[in-house]
Design a protein around this motif. Structure first.
Motif, PDB file in Angstrom:
ATOM      1  N   GLY A  67       0.830  -1.200   0.000  1.00 46.71           N
ATOM      2  CA  GLY A  67       0.000   0.000   0.000  1.00 46.71           C
ATOM      3  C   GLY A  67       0.859   1.242   0.000  1.00 46.71           C
ATOM      4  N   ILE A  70      -0.102   6.561   3.139  1.00 47.35           N
ATOM      5  CA  ILE A  70      -1.365   7.301   3.099  1.00 47.35           C
ATOM      6  C   ILE A  70      -1.212   8.761   3.489  1.00 47.35           C
ATOM      7  CG2 ILE A  70      -2.075   6.753   5.478  1.00 47.35           C
ATOM      8  CD1 ILE A  70      -4.940   6.344   4.283  1.00 47.35           C
ATOM      9  N   TRP A  75      -4.461  14.531  -0.387  1.00 53.75           N
ATOM     10  CA  TRP A  75      -5.293  13.569  -1.112  1.00 53.75           C
ATOM     11  C   TRP A  75      -5.940  14.220  -2.331  1.00 53.75           C
ATOM     12  CZ3 TRP A  75      -8.071  11.530   3.884  1.00 53.75           C
ATOM     13  CH2 TRP A  75      -7.194  10.675   4.566  1.00 53.75           C
ATOM     14  N   ARG A  79      -3.920  11.176  -6.198  1.00 57.20           N
ATOM     15  CA  ARG A  79      -3.344  10.456  -5.055  1.00 57.20           C
ATOM     16  C   ARG A  79      -4.318   9.432  -4.501  1.00 57.20           C
ATOM     17  NH1 ARG A  79       1.297   8.463  -3.521  1.00 57.20           N
ATOM     18  NH2 ARG A  79       1.449   8.170  -1.266  1.00 57.20           N
ATOM     19  N   LYS A  80      -5.591   9.772  -4.425  1.00 62.43           N
ATOM     20  CA  LYS A  80      -6.603   8.826  -3.959  1.00 62.43           C
ATOM     21  C   LYS A  80      -6.641   7.591  -4.866  1.00 62.43           C
ATOM     22  CE  LYS A  80      -9.874  11.823  -1.508  1.00 62.43           C
ATOM     23  NZ  LYS A  80     -11.256  12.335  -1.462  1.00 62.43           N
ATOM     24  N   THR A  82      -4.163   6.401  -6.575  1.00 70.23           N
ATOM     25  CA  THR A  82      -2.954   5.624  -6.286  1.00 70.23           C
ATOM     26  C   THR A  82      -3.132   4.812  -5.009  1.00 70.23           C
ATOM     27  OG1 THR A  82      -1.522   7.232  -7.378  1.00 70.23           O
ATOM     28  CG2 THR A  82      -0.490   5.776  -5.761  1.00 70.23           C
ATOM     29  N   LEU A  83      -3.671   5.440  -3.961  1.00 67.58           N
ATOM     30  CA  LEU A  83      -3.886   4.747  -2.687  1.00 67.58           C
ATOM     31  C   LEU A  83      -4.856   3.575  -2.870  1.00 67.58           C
ATOM     32  CD1 LEU A  83      -4.187   7.868  -0.345  1.00 67.58           C
ATOM     33  CD2 LEU A  83      -2.283   6.262  -0.434  1.00 67.58           C
ATOM     34  N   TRP A  84      -5.898   3.791  -3.661  1.00 66.34           N
ATOM     35  CA  TRP A  84      -6.906   2.749  -3.904  1.00 66.34           C
ATOM     36  C   TRP A  84      -6.288   1.577  -4.673  1.00 66.34           C
ATOM     37  CZ3 TRP A  84     -11.881   3.064  -2.005  1.00 66.34           C
ATOM     38  CH2 TRP A  84     -12.768   2.065  -2.410  1.00 66.34           C
ATOM     39  N   SER A  86      -3.161   0.704  -5.003  1.00 68.58           N
ATOM     40  CA  SER A  86      -2.081   0.016  -4.304  1.00 68.58           C
ATOM     41  C   SER A  86      -2.586  -0.899  -3.199  1.00 68.58           C
ATOM     42  CB  SER A  86      -1.102   1.039  -3.712  1.00 68.58           C
ATOM     43  OG  SER A  86      -1.707   1.786  -2.665  1.00 68.58           O
ATOM     44  N   ARG A  87      -3.843  -0.739  -2.812  1.00 74.34           N
ATOM     45  CA  ARG A  87      -4.433  -1.584  -1.782  1.00 74.34           C
ATOM     46  C   ARG A  87      -5.511  -2.507  -2.359  1.00 74.34           C
ATOM     47  NH1 ARG A  87      -2.481   2.814   0.501  1.00 74.34           N
ATOM     48  NH2 ARG A  87      -1.799   2.829   2.685  1.00 74.34           N
ATOM     49  N   LEU A 140     -11.418   3.527   2.396  1.00 73.31           N
ATOM     50  CA  LEU A 140     -10.291   2.796   1.821  1.00 73.31           C
ATOM     51  C   LEU A 140     -10.075   1.475   2.561  1.00 73.31           C
ATOM     52  CD1 LEU A 140      -7.945   3.313  -0.327  1.00 73.31           C
ATOM     53  CD2 LEU A 140      -6.576   4.027   1.644  1.00 73.31           C
TER      54      LEU A 140
END
Length: 300
Positions: A67, A70, A75, A79-80, A82-84, A86-87, A140
């Motif tokens: 992940g 964060i 955000w 970026r959101k 990318t975070l989504w 990657s998880r 998330l």
């Protein structure tokens, strides 16, 4: 035991590799930079860039910690995404691959965070409680856990690890706090009343190992010390451990202007407690914040 890790080159992953190599386990790390795995995780750890490289090799366990950080930057929409990805997207890919295999691991330990609950205010948060607010971090984590839980349909035991703020010498959120605190420029964030669920890296690694070995462990577990503290108390204890004053607050308005939606992650908190870990018999080595901080920033 053959263990596959995602996020193996991160702070917790590197610690797990050291711990499990010492126990004689065989480790494979799925990474975007497989050529760096041996240098970061240990010469005996194999790095792969694609899951298909494992072929039909038997797997005993999977630990999914991948992940993107964060709290590294605001955000934005990008970026959101990318975070989504990657998880959730990665976990969906992992579970689909597990479903395609003839031989499957007995257990999947999948990362999550106490942010699953949202900003809990003064509520004491145990694993059987629902989320109390629906900010982005909570959404998330909820989606991340739901993606991992689908492995249960494959006959795999699924453990969801809701980790608090990890205290460590070589990384984690302390890496950012230490420079200003060492200069005597540290202090509480906002009004300092928000709860901070924390855990020492050694206890995080021990808890993951504990949950891996206990065949009855399943579902969500809060991975945080038994005594969460308020942000103001955390700042005071960190200043005391460094022998520096910690009286300069970071105003909430400044954070909101600088970080936007991300500021909620710092101004909110979770009074999370490790009810299920303790009920299962896990014993924390670092249950007091002052002892945990002294082991990290004190003389060695």
């Amino acid at each position: 035991m053959h263990i596959l890790l995602t996020g193996g080159t991160g702070l917790i992953g590197r610690g797990l590799c050291r711990h499990w190599l010492a126990q004689g386990h065989r480790l494979t790390v799925w990474s975007r930079r497989p050529q760096q795995v041996a240098s970061l995780c240990g010469a005996a750890v194999r790095g792969i860039g694609r899951l298909e490289e494992l072929g039909d090799e038997p797997l005993d366990a999977v630990v999914n910690l991948a992940g993107a950080p964060i709290a590294d930057r605001p955000w934005t929409h990008k970026r959101k995404s990318t975070l989504w990805a990657s998880r959730i997207t990665l976990t969906e890919q992992l579970v689909a691959w597990l479903g395609s295999r003839g031989q499957r691991p007995a257990v999947l330990i999948s990362g999550s965070a106490v942010g699953w609950y949202g900003d809990g205010g003064e509520r004491e948060l145990k694993e059987d409680m629902p989320p109390v607010s629906e900010d982005f971090a909570s959404q998330l984590c909820v989606a991340w856990e739901e993606s991992a839980q689908r492995a249960g349909e494959l006959g795999i035991r699924v453990v969801l690890l809701r980790t608090g703020l990890v205290l460590a010498r070589d990384g984690g959120f302390l890496k950012r706090l230490l420079p200003p605190f060492r200069l005597g420029l540290g202090g509480p964030i906002g009004n300092g009343r928000q709860w901070m669920p924390w855990i020492h890296l050694d206890d995080e690694i021990a808890a993951i190992d504990f949950l891996l070995r206990h065949e009855e462990a399943e579902g969500p577990y809060n991975a945080c010390a038994p005594q969460p503290v308020r942000n103001k108390a955390f700042a005071r204890e960190l200043g005391r451990a460094l022998h520096r004053p910690a009286l300069l607050p970071v105003p909430a308005l400044v954070l909101k202007v600088a970080l936007g939606e991300l500021s909620g992650l710092l101004l909110g908190g979770q009074r999370a407690v490790p009810s299920r870990l303790e009920a299962a018999g896990f014993i924390f080595h670092y249950s007091d914040l002052d002892r945990a901080l002294a082991s990290i920033v004190g003389p060695h």
